[in-house]
Design an enzyme around this catalytic site. Structure first.
Site, PDB file in Angstrom:
ATOM      1  N   GLU A  66       0.846  -1.201   0.000  1.00 24.23           N
ATOM      2  CA  GLU A  66       0.000   0.000   0.000  1.00 24.23           C
ATOM      3  C   GLU A  66       0.871   1.236   0.000  1.00 24.23           C
ATOM      4  OE1 GLU A  66      -2.207  -0.355   3.605  1.00 24.23           O
ATOM      5  OE2 GLU A  66      -3.226  -2.172   2.938  1.00 24.23           O
TER       6      GLU A  66
ATOM      7  N   ASP B 291       1.018  10.394   3.929  1.00 19.71           N
ATOM      8  CA  ASP B 291       1.705  11.263   4.877  1.00 19.71           C
ATOM      9  C   ASP B 291       0.702  12.227   5.493  1.00 19.71           C
ATOM     10  OD1 ASP B 291       3.738  12.311   6.278  1.00 19.71           O
ATOM     11  OD2 ASP B 291       4.688  13.374   4.613  1.00 19.71           O
TER      12      ASP B 291
ATOM     13  N   TYR C  84      -7.163   2.105   5.789  1.00 15.83           N
ATOM     14  CA  TYR C  84      -6.284   1.012   5.364  1.00 15.83           C
ATOM     15  C   TYR C  84      -6.183  -0.138   6.355  1.00 15.83           C
ATOM     16  CZ  TYR C  84      -3.209   4.185   8.000  1.00 15.83           C
ATOM     17  OH  TYR C  84      -2.687   5.020   8.943  1.00 15.83           O
TER      18      TYR C  84
ATOM     19  N   LYS D 140      10.627   3.535   3.581  1.00 17.60           N
ATOM     20  CA  LYS D 140      10.586   4.999   3.537  1.00 17.60           C
ATOM     21  C   LYS D 140      11.371   5.524   2.344  1.00 17.60           C
ATOM     22  CE  LYS D 140       9.742   7.483   7.040  1.00 17.60           C
ATOM     23  NZ  LYS D 140       9.024   7.789   8.195  1.00 17.60           N
TER      24      LYS D 140
ATOM     25  N   CYS E 186      13.168  48.569   1.612  1.00 13.84           N
ATOM     26  CA  CYS E 186      12.279  47.831   0.704  1.00 13.84           C
ATOM     27  C   CYS E 186      12.858  47.836  -0.712  1.00 13.84           C
ATOM     28  CB  CYS E 186      10.895  48.476   0.713  1.00 13.84           C
ATOM     29  SG  CYS E 186       9.773  47.737  -0.471  1.00 13.84           S
TER      30      CYS E 186
ATOM     31  N   CYS F 212      10.127  50.074  -2.894  1.00 16.48           N
ATOM     32  CA  CYS F 212       9.814  51.495  -2.681  1.00 16.48           C
ATOM     33  C   CYS F 212      10.908  52.195  -1.857  1.00 16.48           C
ATOM     34  CB  CYS F 212       8.463  51.650  -2.003  1.00 16.48           C
ATOM     35  SG  CYS F 212       8.501  51.186  -0.269  1.00 16.48           S
TER      36      CYS F 212
ATOM     37  N   CYS G 262       7.719  46.124   5.194  1.00 17.23           N
ATOM     38  CA  CYS G 262       7.754  47.462   4.625  1.00 17.23           C
ATOM     39  C   CYS G 262       6.440  48.119   5.048  1.00 17.23           C
ATOM     40  CB  CYS G 262       7.842  47.379   3.099  1.00 17.23           C
ATOM     41  SG  CYS G 262       7.446  48.943   2.311  1.00 17.23           S
TER      42      CYS G 262
ATOM     43  N   CYS H 261       3.772  51.654  -1.769  1.00 13.11           N
ATOM     44  CA  CYS H 261       4.675  50.595  -2.221  1.00 13.11           C
ATOM     45  C   CYS H 261       3.936  49.745  -3.273  1.00 13.11           C
ATOM     46  CB  CYS H 261       5.090  49.758  -1.010  1.00 13.11           C
ATOM     47  SG  CYS H 261       6.219  48.436  -1.417  1.00 13.11           S
TER      48      CYS H 261
HETATM   49  S1  IVH Z   1      -0.734   0.308   8.757  1.00 11.76           S
HETATM   50  C1  IVH Z   1      -0.119  -1.808  12.690  1.00 11.76           C
HETATM   51  N1  IVH Z   1      -0.941   1.387   6.367  1.00 11.76           N
HETATM   52  O1  IVH Z   1       2.186   5.129   9.017  1.00 11.76           O
HETATM   53  C2  IVH Z   1      -0.343  -1.187  11.384  1.00 11.76           C
HETATM   54  N2  IVH Z   1      -0.092   2.743   8.134  1.00 11.76           N
HETATM   55  O2  IVH Z   1       4.559   4.297  10.739  1.00 11.76           O
HETATM   56  C3  IVH Z   1      -0.274   0.237  11.436  1.00 11.76           C
HETATM   57  N3  IVH Z   1       0.406   5.047   7.484  1.00 11.76           N
HETATM   58  O3  IVH Z   1       0.802   5.368  12.213  1.00 11.76           O
HETATM   59  C4  IVH Z   1      -0.555   1.064  10.312  1.00 11.76           C
HETATM   60  N4  IVH Z   1      -0.178   4.847   5.371  1.00 11.76           N
HETATM   61  O4  IVH Z   1      -0.263   6.755  10.366  1.00 11.76           O
HETATM   62  C5  IVH Z   1      -0.574   1.565   7.654  1.00 11.76           C
HETATM   63  N5  IVH Z   1      -1.192   2.206   4.210  1.00 11.76           N
HETATM   64  C6  IVH Z   1      -0.842   2.397   5.482  1.00 11.76           C
HETATM   65  C7  IVH Z   1      -0.370   3.646   5.958  1.00 11.76           C
HETATM   66  C8  IVH Z   1       0.010   3.771   7.294  1.00 11.76           C
HETATM   67  C9  IVH Z   1       0.284   5.669   6.302  1.00 11.76           C
HETATM   68  C10 IVH Z   1       0.947   5.667   8.704  1.00 11.76           C
HETATM   69  C11 IVH Z   1       0.083   5.485   9.925  1.00 11.76           C
HETATM   70  C12 IVH Z   1       0.956   4.826  10.935  1.00 11.76           C
HETATM   71  C13 IVH Z   1       2.343   5.075  10.418  1.00 11.76           C
HETATM   72  C14 IVH Z   1       3.239   3.936  10.821  1.00 11.76           C
END
Ligand code: IVH
Length: 667
Positions: free
Chosen positions: A113, A117, A224, A311, A405, A408, A423, A429
């Site tokens: 998935e 963010d 999710y 990440k 500025c 101006c 300013c 200005c």
């Molecule tokens: S699963 C135990 N799925 O990432 C499972 N988390 O570092 C927990 N997050 O706190 C979460 N997208 O806020 C899951 N597709 C995704 C996600 C996701 C973003 C965030 C979530 C979680 C953090 C974990």
């Protein structure tokens, strides 16, 4: 209409509106026009108003918010909200797969998935309706932000199909780029600091006290993780598909992967494709699909062994900073800008990066001619994160911040406690004058769409306008001779200026561009004071008594009305026929009966919800506060009110009244 007819019409409208919402926010395929939607909603609101006995928090009419929360209740999570272990390389991912293989002997599948963010959220549903929304907090307990979450249109308040009686679903609340940028532009125009990135904007918004403001912010939510023993399906992926059928917004970019190689391919694909998404992701989440296998793998103290996150690295490049220039905003705020040797970064060519203010330049000790690191992480605007000092020219000099500025040449001022230099020459200005006019004509203000910033520039250069009021005295003959001004565009400009005379007072007030008076504050002030004359003659103390108006806003309003030039401007706007008083129809149901009185609501009430009582106070000109002080006029006490509230009220001599006594005050 009989009571029963009203009830069935209300139910029909609620269902219909919820379906249209679903089509618009989840399926992305609207089934009716905005206008028709608003008409149905209006009909529902009117019916609900005349039949308060059919009140339902889950009605689509409640999406607009309204309740003010001074603090959020802390609630323990039924199951802890864990975080995920992180990986940063292909090797890390293969190690994760080896750990899974060691425990699971049967074949297994992964689900990949996107890692959104934003802010994680846990939603609780019972009998098909949303009961509670909790933030992650420290993982074991979070804040109850239900009233704010109710305003997020993609979160269903009532479910479709056959969901279990009771269950929890988790996901991420986030702010898409487009809404984030629009909101930030408006904040900057109203004199507020911009949010640094969509994640901060989402988490800041979720913690706002006024759910009406939350409703106006463009939040969205993907779910999710569907939890609960009642759900019998042994596949995470299929559980989510099922949850989609109940009305949840489930991501569609999810993929099942048979092997770790497939997972790595998915990761690589999104590493380069993520820039095309309309929202931020900061990685990929990899989960074992079978719930039984998940249980077998179990958890460490902090995170599940059945899932991991990959990440993305924040993309970074090195380039040369050619020159630092300075921009002057509508309010006179100065922003230093780094002009860079153009460089490719995360799918776009970057030529400029914000340096924010003098402190930031000093902190980085960044100088003209330096080789700098430019990064695009969660932020949309690239930023300079460091200097390659060893490549610095021997004769390079630290930046001396400008004192005057750039437009101006008047001397800049930096007030105590503020990061920005200003300013103060707002009357002469050029970028400030043009910026104010651009703000005035913008969509959320006077919506004069026949003009754009280039035309404003042209009118200003030609000496046709020097302030917003002068727009209304322009004639077609004045603008027709200008370069690139054809008969048709001149006519459109004049007619859209003319049309803006119908724009309601609250938007005119916003359009004036008073610092800190954004759309919401302008509305509050317009409803409260009803016309310009009342607002103009008010004072600091009276302003502060208005719900939601703090000292900073009040001071800004008072000092704006002290300026001779502003008063002259208002005279000209009045002469032009711009709306300087509220349209009486929006005031139906609003009174001043409780003006100057402040209330604390506590406990549970027989005939009204706390939100309803708070709404009544606000509609009748009173002020809601959360804690009792000497200034409190009444404590409205319901059942189960804590003894400490009563003690405090007694000590401070605050009148304690019942729900019925409160209602009697309104008569
Ligand atoms: S699963 C135990 N799925 O990432 C499972 N988390 O570092 C927990 N997050 O706190 C979460 N997208 O806020 C899951 N597709 C995704 C996600 C996701 C973003 C965030 C979530 C979680 C953090 C974990």
């Amino acid at each position: 209409m009989t009571r029963m007819d009203a009830k069935s019409r209300i139910n029909r409208l609620r269902k219909e509106l919820a379906d249209h919402n679903h089509a618009y926010y989840l399926l992305d395929s609207p089934t009716i026009s905005d206008y028709e939607f608003d008409k149905l909603l209006e009909e529902l609101i009117v019916l609900e108003k005349s039949h308060p006995e059919f009140f339902d928090v889950n009605s689509p009419s409640q999406r607009v918010g309204g309740g003010v929360n001074k603090s959020f209740d802390t609630v323990a999570h039924k199951r802890p909200m864990l975080s995920l272990g992180n990986t940063y390389s292909e090797e890390d991912l293969r190690d994760f797969d080896k750990r899974v293989q060691k425990i699971i002997t049967e074949p297994y599948t992964y689900v990949c998935e996107l890692k959104y963010d934003g802010v994680s959220i846990s939603l609780h549903y019972k009998d098909g309706v949303l009961k509670q929304a909790l933030t992650r907090g420290d993982g074991t307990q979070g804040d109850d932000v239900t009233s704010n979450v109710r305003t997020i249109k993609s979160i269903p308040l009532k479910l479709q199909g056959n969901p279990p009686e009771e269950f929890e679903i988790r996901g991420e609340i986030f702010m898409p780029h487009k809404g984030f940028e629009e909101m930030n532009t408006e904040r900057i125009e109203s004199g507020f600091d911009a949010f640094a990135n969509p994640r901060n904007a989402a988490s800041g918004t979720l913690k706002l006290q006024d759910s009406k403001v939350v409703a106006s912010r463009p939040l969205d939510c993907f779910l999710y993780h569907s939890l609960g023993a009642l759900i019998k399906i042994d596949s995470h992926y299929k559980r989510l598909e099922e949850a989609r059928s109940w009305g949840f917004k489930i991501p569609t970019d999810t993929q099942t992967c048979g092997t770790i190689n497939d997972v790595i391919e998915f990761v690589k694909y999104w590493e380069t494709t993520r820039e095309e998404l309309p929202y931020d992701i900061d990685g990929i989440v990899i989960k074992v699909d079978s719930i039984l296998q998940q249980e077998e793998l179990g958890y460490t103290a902090k995170s599940p062994r059945w899932a991991i996150s990959y990440k993305f690295k924040a993309e970074q490049v090195v380039t040369t900073l050619d020159k630092i220039t300075y921009q002057v905003g509508r309010t006179g705020a100065i922003t230093p800008v780094a002009n860079l040797e153009p460089v490719q970064l995360a799918g776009t060519i970057v030529k400029r990066a914000s340096l924010h203010n003098a402190d930031q330049i000093a902190k980085l000790d960044v100088r003209e001619g330096d080789t700098v690191y430019v990064e695009k992480g969660g932020e949309i605007i690239p930023k300079i994160v460091g200097v390659v000092v060893k490549e610095r020219d021997l004769f390079s000099q630290p930046v001396t911040y400008i004192t005057h500025c750039p437009e101006c040449h008047s001397e800049l001022v930096r007030k105590e406690g503020e990061a920005q230099h200003y300013c103060l020459n707002e009357k002469a200005c050029p970028p400030q004058i043009k910026g104010k006019i651009e703000h005035f004509i913008s969509r959320k203000a006077m919506n004069i769409d026949g003009l754009g910033s280039e035309t404003i520039d042209l009118f200003f250069k030609e000496g046709l306008i020097n302030n917003v009021a002068e727009l209304y005295f322009l004639k077609k003959e004045d603008i027709l001779p200008l370069e690139r001004m054809a008969e048709k565009s001149a006519a459109k400009a004049i007619s859209s200026i003319e049309m803006s005379k119908k724009i309601p007072f609250e938007r005119v007030l916003y359009a004036l561009g008073i610092r800190y008076v954004g759309v919401t504050v302008a509305k509050k002030l317009a409803y409260h004071y009803q016309n310009l004359a009342n607002l103009q003659s008010t004072d600091l103390e009276d302003l502060i008594r208005v719900d939601e108006i703090g000292g900073r806003i009040a001071e800004s309003v008072v000092s704006w009305f002290k300026e001779e030039d502003n008063l002259a401007l208002l005279e000209r706007l009045k002469e032009a026929g711009v709306q300087l008083e509220i349209d009486a129809s929006v005031l139906v149901g609003r009174t001043h009966i409780l003006q100057g009185q402040s209330f604390v609501i506590s406990g549970v009430f027989a005939n009204h919800s706390r939100d309803e009582l708070k709404k009544l106070i606000e509609q009748n000109g009173g002020k809601n506060t959360s804690s009792i002080s000497k200034k409190t006029s009444y404590l409205v006490a319901g059942e189960n009110m804590g003894p400490s509230k009563r003690e405090k009220a007694d000590k401070l001599d605050v009148s304690i009244i019942s729900e019925d006594e409160f209602i009697a005050l309104l008569k």
